[in-house]
Design a protein around this motif. Sequence first.
Motif, PDB file in Angstrom:
ATOM      1  N   ARG A  58       0.500  -1.604   0.410  1.00 30.44           N
ATOM      2  CA  ARG A  58      -0.415  -0.438   0.112  1.00 30.44           C
ATOM      3  C   ARG A  58       0.530   0.816   0.115  1.00 30.44           C
ATOM      4  NH1 ARG A  58      -2.566  -2.793   4.314  1.00 30.44           N
ATOM      5  NH2 ARG A  58      -2.396  -2.211   5.462  1.00 30.44           N
ATOM      6  N   MET A  59       2.567   1.373   0.732  1.00 26.08           N
ATOM      7  CA  MET A  59       3.106   2.447   1.049  1.00 26.08           C
ATOM      8  C   MET A  59       3.268   2.877  -0.590  1.00 26.08           C
ATOM      9  SD  MET A  59       4.361   1.609   4.658  1.00 26.08           S
ATOM     10  CE  MET A  59       5.368   3.882   4.508  1.00 26.08           C
ATOM     11  N   VAL A  60       4.375   1.579  -0.943  1.00 28.90           N
ATOM     12  CA  VAL A  60       4.776   1.615  -2.195  1.00 28.90           C
ATOM     13  C   VAL A  60       3.655   2.628  -3.619  1.00 28.90           C
ATOM     14  CG1 VAL A  60       5.251   0.622  -4.590  1.00 28.90           C
ATOM     15  CG2 VAL A  60       6.320  -0.215  -2.515  1.00 28.90           C
ATOM     16  N   LYS A  61       2.069   2.202  -3.615  1.00 27.19           N
ATOM     17  CA  LYS A  61       0.711   2.100  -5.084  1.00 27.19           C
ATOM     18  C   LYS A  61       0.606   3.986  -4.031  1.00 27.19           C
ATOM     19  CE  LYS A  61      -3.513   1.448  -5.900  1.00 27.19           C
ATOM     20  NZ  LYS A  61      -4.420   0.019  -5.944  1.00 27.19           N
ATOM     21  N   ALA A  62       0.426   4.490  -2.377  1.00 24.70           N
ATOM     22  CA  ALA A  62       0.505   5.712  -2.397  1.00 24.70           C
ATOM     23  C   ALA A  62       1.728   6.423  -2.745  1.00 24.70           C
ATOM     24  CB  ALA A  62       0.515   5.715  -1.086  1.00 24.70           C
ATOM     25  N   ALA A  63       2.414   6.349  -2.829  1.00 30.87           N
ATOM     26  CA  ALA A  63       3.784   6.718  -3.730  1.00 30.87           C
ATOM     27  C   ALA A  63       4.055   6.720  -5.068  1.00 30.87           C
ATOM     28  CB  ALA A  63       5.367   6.146  -2.797  1.00 30.87           C
ATOM     29  N   GLY A  64       2.531   6.057  -5.871  1.00 32.05           N
ATOM     30  CA  GLY A  64       2.981   6.200  -7.443  1.00 32.05           C
ATOM     31  C   GLY A  64       4.205   5.517  -7.674  1.00 32.05           C
ATOM     32  N   LEU A  65       4.683   4.316  -7.384  1.00 30.53           N
ATOM     33  CA  LEU A  65       5.607   3.634  -7.422  1.00 30.53           C
ATOM     34  C   LEU A  65       5.529   2.577  -8.219  1.00 30.53           C
ATOM     35  CD1 LEU A  65       8.138   4.722  -4.697  1.00 30.53           C
ATOM     36  CD2 LEU A  65       8.505   5.196  -7.156  1.00 30.53           C
ATOM     37  N   ASP A  66       6.081   2.358  -9.237  1.00 28.37           N
ATOM     38  CA  ASP A  66       5.833   0.627  -9.938  1.00 28.37           C
ATOM     39  C   ASP A  66       6.493  -0.888  -9.544  1.00 28.37           C
ATOM     40  OD1 ASP A  66       8.333   0.982 -10.792  1.00 28.37           O
ATOM     41  OD2 ASP A  66       7.256   0.976 -13.192  1.00 28.37           O
ATOM     42  N   TRP A  67       6.935  -0.470  -8.163  1.00 28.90           N
ATOM     43  CA  TRP A  67       8.193  -1.271  -7.750  1.00 28.90           C
ATOM     44  C   TRP A  67       7.499  -2.567  -7.879  1.00 28.90           C
ATOM     45  CZ3 TRP A  67      10.499   1.802  -3.225  1.00 28.90           C
ATOM     46  CH2 TRP A  67      10.915   3.250  -4.011  1.00 28.90           C
ATOM     47  N   THR A  68       7.623  -4.078  -7.822  1.00 30.70           N
ATOM     48  CA  THR A  68       7.349  -4.883  -7.196  1.00 30.70           C
ATOM     49  C   THR A  68       7.731  -5.103  -5.679  1.00 30.70           C
ATOM     50  OG1 THR A  68       7.326  -6.188  -9.108  1.00 30.70           O
ATOM     51  CG2 THR A  68       6.329  -7.612  -7.294  1.00 30.70           C
ATOM     52  N   VAL A  69       6.550  -5.916  -4.596  1.00 36.68           N
ATOM     53  CA  VAL A  69       6.792  -5.844  -3.316  1.00 36.68           C
ATOM     54  C   VAL A  69       6.572  -7.852  -3.552  1.00 36.68           C
ATOM     55  CG1 VAL A  69       5.962  -5.696  -1.170  1.00 36.68           C
ATOM     56  CG2 VAL A  69       6.219  -3.939  -2.781  1.00 36.68           C
ATOM     57  N   THR A  70       7.221  -8.443  -2.865  1.00 33.73           N
ATOM     58  CA  THR A  70       7.205  -9.357  -3.320  1.00 33.73           C
ATOM     59  C   THR A  70       7.275 -10.133  -2.114  1.00 33.73           C
ATOM     60  OG1 THR A  70       8.084 -10.334  -5.475  1.00 33.73           O
ATOM     61  CG2 THR A  70       8.218 -12.160  -3.921  1.00 33.73           C
ATOM     62  N   LEU A  71       6.186 -11.251  -1.093  1.00 32.77           N
ATOM     63  CA  LEU A  71       6.249 -11.674   0.368  1.00 32.77           C
ATOM     64  C   LEU A  71       6.778 -13.148  -0.403  1.00 32.77           C
ATOM     65  CD1 LEU A  71       3.607 -10.420   1.717  1.00 32.77           C
ATOM     66  CD2 LEU A  71       5.927  -8.866   1.887  1.00 32.77           C
ATOM     67  N   THR A  72       7.909 -13.776   0.649  1.00 34.89           N
ATOM     68  CA  THR A  72       8.504 -15.420   0.506  1.00 34.89           C
ATOM     69  C   THR A  72       8.710 -15.682   1.777  1.00 34.89           C
ATOM     70  OG1 THR A  72       9.631 -17.118  -0.581  1.00 34.89           O
ATOM     71  CG2 THR A  72      10.255 -14.663  -0.601  1.00 34.89           C
ATOM     72  N   LEU A  73       8.680 -17.118   2.481  1.00 35.45           N
ATOM     73  CA  LEU A  73       9.205 -17.703   2.632  1.00 35.45           C
ATOM     74  C   LEU A  73      10.845 -18.357   2.308  1.00 35.45           C
ATOM     75  CD1 LEU A  73       6.112 -19.354   5.525  1.00 35.45           C
ATOM     76  CD2 LEU A  73       7.548 -17.019   5.286  1.00 35.45           C
ATOM     77  N   ASP A  74      10.649 -19.031   1.353  1.00 32.99           N
ATOM     78  CA  ASP A  74      11.725 -19.241   0.744  1.00 32.99           C
ATOM     79  C   ASP A  74      13.183 -18.575   0.311  1.00 32.99           C
ATOM     80  OD1 ASP A  74      13.660 -21.079  -0.978  1.00 32.99           O
ATOM     81  OD2 ASP A  74      12.033 -21.735  -2.297  1.00 32.99           O
ATOM     82  N   ARG A  75      14.195 -18.301   1.420  1.00 39.32           N
ATOM     83  CA  ARG A  75      14.836 -17.138   1.466  1.00 39.32           C
ATOM     84  C   ARG A  75      16.173 -17.477   0.097  1.00 39.32           C
ATOM     85  NH1 ARG A  75      18.456 -18.635   6.428  1.00 39.32           N
ATOM     86  NH2 ARG A  75      20.196 -19.453   4.965  1.00 39.32           N
ATOM     87  N   LYS A  76      16.197 -18.646  -0.070  1.00 45.47           N
ATOM     88  CA  LYS A  76      17.105 -19.320  -1.302  1.00 45.47           C
ATOM     89  C   LYS A  76      17.083 -18.743  -2.266  1.00 45.47           C
ATOM     90  CE  LYS A  76      20.586 -22.587  -2.520  1.00 45.47           C
ATOM     91  NZ  LYS A  76      20.874 -23.926  -2.783  1.00 45.47           N
ATOM     92  N   SER A  77      15.547 -19.227  -3.071  1.00 42.92           N
ATOM     93  CA  SER A  77      14.962 -18.426  -3.917  1.00 42.92           C
ATOM     94  C   SER A  77      15.255 -17.077  -3.599  1.00 42.92           C
ATOM     95  CB  SER A  77      13.646 -19.351  -4.161  1.00 42.92           C
ATOM     96  OG  SER A  77      13.711 -20.192  -4.041  1.00 42.92           O
TER      97      SER A  77
END
Length: 465
Positions: A58-77
């Motif tokens: 939400r913060m990235v979107k509110a800033a008008g940025l096109d960054w991808t925010v990815t959530l994961t439990l797979d550290r190595k990947s």
Amino acid sequence: MSKDGLKIVTIGGGSSYTPELIEGYIKRKDLLPISEIVLVDIEAGRHKLDIVGEMAKRMVKAAGLDWTVTLTLDRKSALKDADFVTTQFRVGLLDARVKDERIPLSHGVLGQETNGAGGMFKAFRTIPVILDIIEDMKTQCPDAWLVNFTNPAGMVTEAAIKHGGWKKTVGLCNVPIGHRKMAAEKLDIPEEDLFFKFAGINHFHWHRVWDKQGQERTHEVIDAIYKPTDEDQESHLKNIHNASFHYEQIRALEMLPCGYHRYYYAEDEMLKHSIEEFEKGETRAQVVKKTEARLFELYKDPELDYKPEELSQRGGTHYSDAACEIIAAIQNDLRTEMVVSTENNGTVTDLPYDCAVEVSGVVTSHGFEPYNWGSFTPEARGVIQGMKGMEETVIRAAIDGDYNRALSAFIVNPLVPGGVVAKDILDQMLYAHKDHLPQFADKIREIEENQPDTINYVDELMKSN
């Protein structure tokens, strides 16, 4: 950096500090061509990761940025092709910190996150994990920078550089930032018009300050903060008790102390206050658990797309901002002046060449260039050499699972009494943290088989948590 932009990976992405990290990236959007931010956590932290991760989006979107925010439990990947890796994790979560504080305090001994018995046990749990992360980085992102603000930051950084072999490592702490701001306020001079030199080790450094005319102003700041008045001495640290320093001692040092020096220069008052908190069931970890619960309730709000003011009460203000600043400085060769934990390489002549020190310097595209400090006065040299010897012993014990070294570290640590008390606390904490200390498995099994009093003591104590 790939042609698509920077990839930044945060280990411990479910932390309550993450909104500050995201805010820092957004503030530097013109300096950081980010394509992806990856927030990584473990299964036990999945719930928090989901909450704070959605808020980050939400913060990235509110800033008008096109960054991808990815959530994961797979550290190595997650680490694949990363440009920067930041670490802000806590092995065992806050429940482990509760044990680090309450077990020593039950013996009338200081329990604290980075100092004394608690700090050593946090290192025992954390150092093997940072070394595992580095092993993944060697194959997944061999050119990435590692920016560590996982405590105890100095020992973790030293383990990464000296034992993990990851030279592109810097350790960060928020404490010097507050000290700089306080000095500027007391002198009524803009911070950017002052020159600071810090030197020591994490949570155990000193500093001096000059103005643009070349005049040293250290003594004026000492007088402004520590000279006896009817008012309490000031502190910018929200997470430790504001015990008073001895003005005469600080004048003799001719340097400004770190706020955490209170645990050593005012040990009696700090211990008394910690025991009072323990007896009320209000150790710092117990308070922080409640603060974090409130923060995550705020973070759940689908309308919240900015860092809430309440986060400043968490005690780590500026940590994440410092991480963003150093990433921007490396990426853009900004030559920004900062204070970091880095390899000594002769910067502080009183300490081993290959150890980690916390010092001032400038951040370049090729890394951190420290300002030479030289030697300390006898008042500082003796204690810091003892502290560094203790740290080196802790690191070796953490890596090797060496009980004898662990006991040696406890005995030489100035905040832990020697003799029977040191061994009792060590054995009790090994048992209490057994799920996160596989390197000590043989010794823990021996304790479980032969020391029923140790087991009963810990079990009963933690029931009252």
